[in-house]
Design a protein around this motif. Structure first.
Motif, PDB file in Angstrom:
ATOM      1  N   TRP A  57       1.716  10.258 -17.385  1.00  0.00           N
ATOM      2  CA  TRP A  57       1.606  11.301 -18.280  1.00  0.00           C
ATOM      3  C   TRP A  57       0.876  12.295 -17.564  1.00  0.00           C
ATOM      4  CZ3 TRP A  57       3.803  11.570 -23.314  1.00  0.00           C
ATOM      5  CH2 TRP A  57       3.436  12.853 -23.802  1.00  0.00           C
ATOM      6  N   LEU A  58       1.624  13.103 -16.966  1.00  0.00           N
ATOM      7  CA  LEU A  58       0.937  14.267 -15.888  1.00  0.00           C
ATOM      8  C   LEU A  58      -0.373  14.810 -15.975  1.00  0.00           C
ATOM      9  CD1 LEU A  58       1.638  15.051 -12.747  1.00  0.00           C
ATOM     10  CD2 LEU A  58       3.071  16.883 -13.799  1.00  0.00           C
ATOM     11  N   SER A  59      -0.486  15.363 -17.191  1.00  0.00           N
ATOM     12  CA  SER A  59      -1.927  15.707 -17.338  1.00  0.00           C
ATOM     13  C   SER A  59      -3.035  15.185 -17.236  1.00  0.00           C
ATOM     14  CB  SER A  59      -1.706  16.767 -18.740  1.00  0.00           C
ATOM     15  OG  SER A  59      -1.756  16.060 -19.651  1.00  0.00           O
ATOM     16  N   GLU A  60      -2.772  13.796 -17.562  1.00  0.00           N
ATOM     17  CA  GLU A  60      -3.783  12.900 -17.641  1.00  0.00           C
ATOM     18  C   GLU A  60      -4.344  12.637 -16.099  1.00  0.00           C
ATOM     19  OE1 GLU A  60      -2.095  10.397 -21.499  1.00  0.00           O
ATOM     20  OE2 GLU A  60      -2.681   9.475 -19.736  1.00  0.00           O
ATOM     21  N   LEU A  61      -3.499  13.029 -15.295  1.00  0.00           N
ATOM     22  CA  LEU A  61      -4.001  13.024 -13.925  1.00  0.00           C
ATOM     23  C   LEU A  61      -4.344  14.247 -13.415  1.00  0.00           C
ATOM     24  CD1 LEU A  61      -4.039  11.708 -10.935  1.00  0.00           C
ATOM     25  CD2 LEU A  61      -1.675  12.424 -10.699  1.00  0.00           C
ATOM     26  N   PRO A  95      -6.102  11.690 -35.501  1.00  0.00           N
ATOM     27  CA  PRO A  95      -5.037  11.397 -34.237  1.00  0.00           C
ATOM     28  C   PRO A  95      -5.203  12.571 -33.655  1.00  0.00           C
ATOM     29  CG  PRO A  95      -4.253  10.820 -36.268  1.00  0.00           C
ATOM     30  CD  PRO A  95      -5.310  11.387 -36.805  1.00  0.00           C
ATOM     31  N   PHE A  96      -4.969  12.322 -32.125  1.00  0.00           N
ATOM     32  CA  PHE A  96      -4.673  13.247 -31.220  1.00  0.00           C
ATOM     33  C   PHE A  96      -5.800  14.413 -30.696  1.00  0.00           C
ATOM     34  CE2 PHE A  96      -0.521  12.163 -32.718  1.00  0.00           C
ATOM     35  CZ  PHE A  96       0.067  11.461 -31.506  1.00  0.00           C
ATOM     36  N   VAL A  97      -7.045  13.927 -31.571  1.00  0.00           N
ATOM     37  CA  VAL A  97      -8.227  14.728 -31.227  1.00  0.00           C
ATOM     38  C   VAL A  97      -8.907  14.047 -29.837  1.00  0.00           C
ATOM     39  CG1 VAL A  97     -10.495  15.406 -32.192  1.00  0.00           C
ATOM     40  CG2 VAL A  97      -8.383  15.431 -33.532  1.00  0.00           C
ATOM     41  N   PRO A  98      -9.316  15.127 -28.891  1.00  0.00           N
ATOM     42  CA  PRO A  98     -10.033  14.485 -27.853  1.00  0.00           C
ATOM     43  C   PRO A  98     -11.413  13.481 -28.169  1.00  0.00           C
ATOM     44  CG  PRO A  98      -9.590  16.761 -27.528  1.00  0.00           C
ATOM     45  CD  PRO A  98      -9.109  16.489 -28.873  1.00  0.00           C
ATOM     46  N   HIS A  99     -11.491  12.207 -27.646  1.00  0.00           N
ATOM     47  CA  HIS A  99     -12.456  11.693 -28.055  1.00  0.00           C
ATOM     48  C   HIS A  99     -12.726  10.666 -26.714  1.00  0.00           C
ATOM     49  CE1 HIS A  99     -15.148   9.051 -30.326  1.00  0.00           C
ATOM     50  NE2 HIS A  99     -14.101   7.947 -30.222  1.00  0.00           N
ATOM     51  N   ALA A 100     -13.889  10.824 -26.476  1.00  0.00           N
ATOM     52  CA  ALA A 100     -14.190   9.741 -25.175  1.00  0.00           C
ATOM     53  C   ALA A 100     -15.517   8.972 -25.387  1.00  0.00           C
ATOM     54  CB  ALA A 100     -14.690  10.731 -23.831  1.00  0.00           C
ATOM     55  N   VAL A 101     -15.462   7.741 -25.004  1.00  0.00           N
ATOM     56  CA  VAL A 101     -16.561   6.748 -25.239  1.00  0.00           C
ATOM     57  C   VAL A 101     -17.110   6.235 -23.851  1.00  0.00           C
ATOM     58  CG1 VAL A 101     -17.184   4.575 -26.204  1.00  0.00           C
ATOM     59  CG2 VAL A 101     -15.370   6.051 -27.467  1.00  0.00           C
ATOM     60  N   VAL A 102     -18.791   6.249 -23.817  1.00  0.00           N
ATOM     61  CA  VAL A 102     -19.299   5.811 -22.673  1.00  0.00           C
ATOM     62  C   VAL A 102     -20.202   4.596 -23.129  1.00  0.00           C
ATOM     63  CG1 VAL A 102     -20.934   6.341 -20.925  1.00  0.00           C
ATOM     64  CG2 VAL A 102     -19.426   8.067 -21.725  1.00  0.00           C
ATOM     65  N   ASP A 103     -19.844   3.483 -22.469  1.00  0.00           N
ATOM     66  CA  ASP A 103     -20.503   2.158 -22.688  1.00  0.00           C
ATOM     67  C   ASP A 103     -21.175   1.899 -21.153  1.00  0.00           C
ATOM     68  OD1 ASP A 103     -21.690  -0.159 -23.205  1.00  0.00           O
ATOM     69  OD2 ASP A 103     -20.434  -0.583 -25.105  1.00  0.00           O
ATOM     70  N   ARG A 151     -21.383   1.721 -17.523  1.00  0.00           N
ATOM     71  CA  ARG A 151     -20.432   2.382 -16.794  1.00  0.00           C
ATOM     72  C   ARG A 151     -19.138   2.345 -16.752  1.00  0.00           C
ATOM     73  NH1 ARG A 151     -21.044  -0.763 -12.873  1.00  0.00           N
ATOM     74  NH2 ARG A 151     -22.493  -1.959 -13.526  1.00  0.00           N
ATOM     75  N   LEU A 152     -18.688   2.218 -18.186  1.00  0.00           N
ATOM     76  CA  LEU A 152     -17.357   2.166 -18.928  1.00  0.00           C
ATOM     77  C   LEU A 152     -17.207   3.284 -19.784  1.00  0.00           C
ATOM     78  CD1 LEU A 152     -14.640   0.505 -18.958  1.00  0.00           C
ATOM     79  CD2 LEU A 152     -15.588  -0.604 -21.214  1.00  0.00           C
ATOM     80  N   VAL A 153     -16.094   3.996 -19.113  1.00  0.00           N
ATOM     81  CA  VAL A 153     -15.799   5.322 -19.816  1.00  0.00           C
ATOM     82  C   VAL A 153     -14.373   5.362 -20.237  1.00  0.00           C
ATOM     83  CG1 VAL A 153     -15.796   7.863 -19.515  1.00  0.00           C
ATOM     84  CG2 VAL A 153     -17.511   6.349 -18.350  1.00  0.00           C
ATOM     85  N   THR A 154     -14.147   5.553 -21.557  1.00  0.00           N
ATOM     86  CA  THR A 154     -12.524   5.398 -21.609  1.00  0.00           C
ATOM     87  C   THR A 154     -12.473   6.729 -22.746  1.00  0.00           C
ATOM     88  OG1 THR A 154     -13.540   4.279 -23.692  1.00  0.00           O
ATOM     89  CG2 THR A 154     -12.515   3.293 -21.597  1.00  0.00           C
ATOM     90  N   GLY A 155     -11.011   7.296 -22.611  1.00  0.00           N
ATOM     91  CA  GLY A 155     -10.726   8.472 -23.639  1.00  0.00           C
ATOM     92  C   GLY A 155      -9.421   8.022 -24.422  1.00  0.00           C
ATOM     93  N   GLN A 156      -9.243   8.352 -25.488  1.00  0.00           N
ATOM     94  CA  GLN A 156      -8.402   8.246 -26.584  1.00  0.00           C
ATOM     95  C   GLN A 156      -7.092   8.375 -26.229  1.00  0.00           C
ATOM     96  OE1 GLN A 156      -9.646   8.393 -30.556  1.00  0.00           O
ATOM     97  NE2 GLN A 156      -7.483   8.503 -31.397  1.00  0.00           N
ATOM     98  N   ASN A 157      -6.567   9.612 -25.767  1.00  0.00           N
ATOM     99  CA  ASN A 157      -5.471  10.229 -25.885  1.00  0.00           C
ATOM    100  C   ASN A 157      -5.330  11.088 -24.751  1.00  0.00           C
ATOM    101  OD1 ASN A 157      -6.878  12.449 -26.937  1.00  0.00           O
ATOM    102  ND2 ASN A 157      -6.582  11.540 -28.915  1.00  0.00           N
ATOM    103  N   PRO A 158      -4.019  12.037 -24.446  1.00  0.00           N
ATOM    104  CA  PRO A 158      -4.149  12.945 -23.423  1.00  0.00           C
ATOM    105  C   PRO A 158      -4.742  14.008 -23.363  1.00  0.00           C
ATOM    106  CG  PRO A 158      -1.804  12.341 -24.260  1.00  0.00           C
ATOM    107  CD  PRO A 158      -2.848  11.518 -25.111  1.00  0.00           C
ATOM    108  N   SER A 162      -7.968  14.127 -24.130  1.00  0.00           N
ATOM    109  CA  SER A 162      -9.007  13.521 -23.739  1.00  0.00           C
ATOM    110  C   SER A 162      -9.662  13.367 -22.177  1.00  0.00           C
ATOM    111  CB  SER A 162      -9.431  12.095 -24.318  1.00  0.00           C
ATOM    112  OG  SER A 162      -9.137  12.130 -25.791  1.00  0.00           O
ATOM    113  N   ALA A 163      -8.399  13.633 -21.484  1.00  0.00           N
ATOM    114  CA  ALA A 163      -8.583  13.425 -20.152  1.00  0.00           C
ATOM    115  C   ALA A 163      -9.949  14.113 -19.521  1.00  0.00           C
ATOM    116  CB  ALA A 163      -7.309  13.638 -19.202  1.00  0.00           C
ATOM    117  N   LYS A 164      -9.967  15.395 -19.773  1.00  0.00           N
ATOM    118  CA  LYS A 164     -10.960  16.165 -19.348  1.00  0.00           C
ATOM    119  C   LYS A 164     -12.535  15.792 -19.639  1.00  0.00           C
ATOM    120  CE  LYS A 164      -8.605  20.736 -18.602  1.00  0.00           C
ATOM    121  NZ  LYS A 164      -8.487  22.087 -19.202  1.00  0.00           N
ATOM    122  N   ALA A 165     -12.555  15.402 -20.794  1.00  0.00           N
ATOM    123  CA  ALA A 165     -14.074  14.837 -21.300  1.00  0.00           C
ATOM    124  C   ALA A 165     -14.280  13.709 -20.596  1.00  0.00           C
ATOM    125  CB  ALA A 165     -13.621  14.875 -22.953  1.00  0.00           C
TER     126      ALA A 165
END
Length: 230
Positions: free
Chosen positions: A28-32, A199-207, A209-216, A218-221
């Motif tokens: 998914w190109l925009s995630e990169l 669904p599809f709302v930007p969402h990022a979680v930090v625990d 040094r583990l950082v994860t984003g939910q959907n496309p 969320s890449a910037k966040a």
């Protein structure tokens, strides 16, 4: 001499279709591109790796609005950038000591070649245990499902995280194509899975040094939170 420039390792897929060959998928190109832009603004060095090395196919649906935005269009129009996706490094080409953060991109294709890649697991484990940042966006968390630390424990067990939800799979109408339920797989491995209320709302979680984003979206966040940690 201490190295001051932070180095990011992006992980992309080598898979170009679902189990059914007439259903294409890929990166998914925009995630990169969204993350690449954020990291470039911070002056970080960036490199791309894939499970097998070599070409990384693009998910056709990522080349349509709204995902096909300014950053994605600019990447596709730049032969040097596209060459980066034609000639990705393999895990054996990467010294984890040179990596400050690893960032797993998504696209449904990663569900096939990310989870059981021993080379990526090695890099991820070494980066994390050396004090680096491990991150993913969307389906990229499939690359973390089976990664174990040196003590044998699963990296995601007992840690807060997110990734593309099953509800989003249903709304994207690919729940009948995907090889497994990634959200459920994460929970089965002890992850404290979270998702946005909608669904599809930007969402990022930090625990830590583990950082994860939910959907496309969320890449910037996700990239910004990685940059903050670095």
């Amino acid at each position: 001499m201490t190295r001051t420039t932070r180095r990011i390792l992006h992980v992309v897929t080598n898979v170009g279709h679902y189990d059914e060959p007439d259903h294409p998928t890929g990166l998914w190109l925009s995630e990169l591109t969204h993350a690449w832009e954020v990291f470039a603004e911070h002056g970080f060095e960036q490199r791309i790796v894939s499970p097998a090395g070599g070409p990384a196919p693009l998910e056709p649906r990522s080349l349509r609005f709204p995902s096909y935005d300014r950053t994605a269009r600019a990447w596709r129009a730049d032969p040097e950038r596209m060459a980066l996706l034609e000639h990705t490094a393999g895990p054996d080409d990467v010294d984890a000591a040179d990596v400050d953060a690893i960032y797993f991109t998504g696209g449904h294709a990663v569900m096939y070649d990310f989870p059981d890649c021993a080379g990526l697991q090695r890099i991820t484990r070494e980066v994390f245990e050396r004090g680096g940042v491990v991150s993913s966006v969307c389906h990229g968390y499939c690359g973390l499902l089976n990664t174990r630390l040196s003590d044998g424990s699963l990296l995601i067990a007992g840690r807060r995280m997110t990734g593309f939800s099953w509800r989003e799979e249903e709304l994207a109408r690919v729940d009948g194509l995907v090889p497994y339920n990634a959200e459920e797989a994460a929970k089965e491995r002890g992850a404290l899975y979270e998702k946005a209320l909608l669904p599809f709302v930007p969402h990022a979680v930090v625990d830590g040094r583990l950082v994860t984003g939910q959907n496309p979206g969320s890449a910037k966040a996700t990239a910004r939170k990685v940059a903050e940690l670095l």
